[in-house]
Enzyme design. Structure first.
Site, PDB file in Angstrom:
ATOM      1  N   HIS A 237       0.803  -1.212   0.000  1.00  0.00           N
ATOM      2  CA  HIS A 237       0.000   0.000   0.000  1.00  0.00           C
ATOM      3  C   HIS A 237       0.841   1.269   0.000  1.00  0.00           C
ATOM      4  CE1 HIS A 237      -3.493   2.490   0.549  1.00  0.00           C
ATOM      5  NE2 HIS A 237      -2.981   3.035   1.627  1.00  0.00           N
ATOM      6  N   CYS A 238       2.136   1.179   0.249  1.00  0.00           N
ATOM      7  CA  CYS A 238       2.925   2.392   0.472  1.00  0.00           C
ATOM      8  C   CYS A 238       3.746   2.841  -0.733  1.00  0.00           C
ATOM      9  CB  CYS A 238       3.859   2.187   1.677  1.00  0.00           C
ATOM     10  SG  CYS A 238       2.982   2.067   3.249  1.00  0.00           S
ATOM     11  N   ILE A 239       4.710   2.033  -1.139  1.00  0.00           N
ATOM     12  CA  ILE A 239       5.699   2.510  -2.113  1.00  0.00           C
ATOM     13  C   ILE A 239       5.082   2.835  -3.471  1.00  0.00           C
ATOM     14  CG2 ILE A 239       7.959   2.071  -3.141  1.00  0.00           C
ATOM     15  CD1 ILE A 239       8.559   0.158  -0.928  1.00  0.00           C
TER      16      ILE A 239
ATOM     17  N   ILE B 102       2.279   4.117  -4.034  1.00  0.00           N
ATOM     18  CA  ILE B 102       1.284   5.174  -3.904  1.00  0.00           C
ATOM     19  C   ILE B 102       1.848   6.456  -3.314  1.00  0.00           C
ATOM     20  CG2 ILE B 102      -0.832   5.804  -2.646  1.00  0.00           C
ATOM     21  CD1 ILE B 102      -1.720   2.879  -2.989  1.00  0.00           C
ATOM     22  N   ASP B 103       2.626   6.332  -2.244  1.00  0.00           N
ATOM     23  CA  ASP B 103       3.041   7.496  -1.473  1.00  0.00           C
ATOM     24  C   ASP B 103       3.729   8.591  -2.289  1.00  0.00           C
ATOM     25  OD1 ASP B 103       2.059   5.910   0.487  1.00  0.00           O
ATOM     26  OD2 ASP B 103       3.895   5.792   1.671  1.00  0.00           O
TER      27      ASP B 103
END
Length: 448
Positions: free
Chosen positions: A278-280, A282-283
Site C-alpha cells: 500500500h505504500c511505495i 502510492i506514497d
C-alpha cells in the site's frame, strides 16, 4: 488553583499516562490490528472499528484475519474483556484516544483519494466530545491533518488544542518481517500544538519502545512520504540497472551482493517485477500532487514512478522472448504458471501486487495464467483488477508444473519447493533471483 479535570489537556494526559483511557482504532487491517495488540499489551482497553462485517465477526470470535497475529492472541484479548470490534461509531464517544488507520489510495488519475479519511473524520466529528485526542496514521500529504481533518472536527464548535487534540503518527508496519513488530519500531509523532504533541507522545510512549517527537503534524506527514520515496527511487534505480546490465550479460544481483560488502556509502536494493504494497507504489504521488500547489516540479520522483510502473511490462516482454527462444512458442499459445501473487514474500497481502498487472498483460497478449501461492488460497476483492477476484491457487506438484510452458516467479515465498519446480518446469522466468539459491534442475532459467 485550577481543577485538573477542568483542563481537557491535563485530564486527558493523566488518563493516558495512567493507562485509564479507552483507545478506539478505526480500521482493523494490517496497521490497525497490530496497533490494537500493542496497545492491549501496554494495558489499554481497545475498541476496534471496521466496516467489514465478516472481519468484525471473525475477530470477535477470536479468529485473526492477519497471518502474523495468531488466533490465540486475539482470543486472549477477547477473554480479557479489553478488546471489542464493532461497526457502531457511536462507541467513539467512550474513547479518549482515537486512531485512524484507513486506506489512502490513488484515484484513476493518480491523485490522492482521501475519501476514507474524510468519511472517517465525519464519523468522529458526530461523536466528538471534549477531552479526546485523534491521531491519523494513514499515509498522506503534508497538511492533511491540519487542513482537511481539523475543519471537519471543528464544525460542531469544539476547538483543536483547547477542547480536543490532533496528531499525526505515520504507520511503519513491515508485514512478513520477523525482526520487527509494532512496539519495537520507533514511532514518529507530531501534534497540532504543544498540548496535542504532549498527549500523543504520552500515548505512543506507553505503546512503543521509542517515540520520535517532531515539531508538527506536517513534519510527521513528510517523514512518511520521505521514507517511501527514498525506497521508490532506489528501487527504480536498480530496476534500470537490471536492464542495462542484462544487455551487457552481467548479473545485477551478483553486482548488488558484491557492492553491499562495502561497509559505508551503499545500501542494497533489489530489482523485481514491479512495486507492491500500500505504500511505495502510492506514497510518492501524494507528494507530487501536493507539490503542484507550490509550483515545484518533482521530476526525479515522477521518473522513478515511471520506471517502476513500467517494470511489469518489461517482465512480460522478457517472458514472451524466452518462450519464443527456448520453447518456440508465441504468447497466444502459452500456458503460464505464476509463483506468488502476494506483493512480498511470506505474507498474504495482495494490495497493489504487480502480479495482477503481469497476469492482465499476459492474458491481453493471449496467454493463459494460473497461479500458486501458499499464502493466498483465493484472490480477495480488490479496488483494481476486479476480474482477478475469486481466482484460486492451484496445487504445486511436479505433474502440474510440467503441464505449463513456463513458470514465472513473481513472489519468492519461503517454503516453496523450488528444487522440484526446477526439475519439473520446462522454462522458468525468475524476477526474484530465487532459483540461483537452488539446484536449477533441468529447466532453463531466465532472469527477468
Amino acid at each position: 488553583m485550577t481543577n485538573i479535570e477542568s483542563v481537557p489537556s491535563e485530564a486527558l494526559f493523566q488518563r493516558v499516562s495512567e493507562r485509564e483511557s479507552k483507545v478506539g482504532i478505526i480500521g482493523m487491517g494490517y496497521v490497525g490490528l497490530p496497533l490494537a495488540v500493542a496497545a492491549f499489551d501496554a494495558g489499554f482497553s481497545i475498541f476496534g472499528f471496521d466496516v467489514d462485517p465478516s472481519k468484525i465477526e471473525s475477530i470477535n470470535n477470536g479468529v485473526s484475519p492477519i497471518g502474523r497475529i495468531g488466533n490465540a492472541k486475539i482470543q486472549a484479548m477477547r477473554d480479557a474483556k479489553r478488546f471489542e470490534v464493532t461497526s457502531e461509531f457511536s462507541n467513539l464517544a467512550e474513547c479518549d484516544v482515537v486512531i485512524i488507520c484507513v486506506p489512502t489510495p490513488l484515484n484513476k488519475y493518480r491523485e490522492p483519494d482521501l475519501s476514507y479519511v474524510v468519511d472517517t473524520t465525519r464519523s468522529i466529528a458526530s461523536n466528538l466530545r471534549p477531552g479526546q485526542i485523534i491521531s491519523l496514521e494513514s499515509t498522506t500529504y503534508p497538511g492533511t491533518t491540519r487542513d482537511v481533518m481539523r475543519p471537519i472536527l471543528e464544525e460542531g464548535g469544539l476547538k483543536s488544542g483547547e477542547d480536543f487534540f490532533l496528531a499525526y503518527s505515520p504507520e511503519r508496519e513491515d508485514p512478513g518481517n520477523p525482526d520487527f513488530h509494532t512496539a519495537s519500531i520507533p514511532k514518529v509523532v507530531g501534534g497540532d500544538g504543544q498540548a496535542a504533541s504532549r498527549i500523543a507522545e504520552a500515548f505512543y510512549g506507553a505503546v512503543v519502545d521509542i517515540v520520535v517527537p517532531v515539531a508538527s503534524c506536517e513534519v510527521a506527514e513528510a517523514v512518511k512520504l520521505t521514507e517511501n520515496i527514498f525506497r521508490s527511487v532506489n528501487i527504480a534505480l536498480v530496476n534500470e540497472l537490471k536492464v542495462i546490465y542484462d544487455r551487457m550479460g552481467i548479473n545485477v544481483w551478483e553486482v548488488i551482493d558484491a557492492a553491499k560488502t562495502k561497509p559505508f556509502g551503499f545500501m542494497p536494493f533489489y530489482p523485481g517485477p514491479g512495486l507492491g504494497g500500500h505504500c511505495i507504489p502510492i506514497d510518492p504521488f501524494y507528494l507530487t500532487w501536493k507539490a503542484r500547489e507550490y509550483h515545484v516540479p518533482t521530476r526525479f520522483i515522477e521518473l522513478a514512478g515511471e520506471i517502476n510502473t513500467n517494470a511489469p511490462y518489461l517482465v512480460v516482454d522478457q517472458l514472451m522472448e524466452s518462450l519464443s527462444t527456448h520453447r518456440k512458442k508465441c504468447m497466444a499459445e502459452a500456458r503460464i504458471l505464476m509463483l506468488g501473487v502476494a506483493y512480498k514474500r511470506n505474507v498474504e497481502d495482495t494490495r497493489e501486487s504487480p502480479a495482477f498487472s503481469l497476469i492482465e498483460e499476459i492474458e491481453t497478449r493471449g496467454g493463459v495464467v494460473d497461479f500458486h501461492d501458499p499464502y493466498v488460497a483465493v484472490v480477495p476483492h480488490m479496488r483494481e483488477h476486479e476480474n482477478m477476484s475469486g481466482r484460486e491457487s492451484i496445487d504445486l506438484t511436479a505433474e502440474n508444473v510440467s503441464g505449463y510452458d513456463a513458470v514465472l516467479v513473481c513472489t519468492d515465498h519461503d517454503g516453496v519447493d523450488y528444487k522440484m519446480v526446477g526439475d519439473a518446469a520446462k522454462l522458468i522466468v525468475d524476477t526474484r533471483n530465487v532459483m540461483a539459491k537452488f539446484d536449477k534442475g533441468a529447466a532453463t532459467v531466465v532472469r527477468a
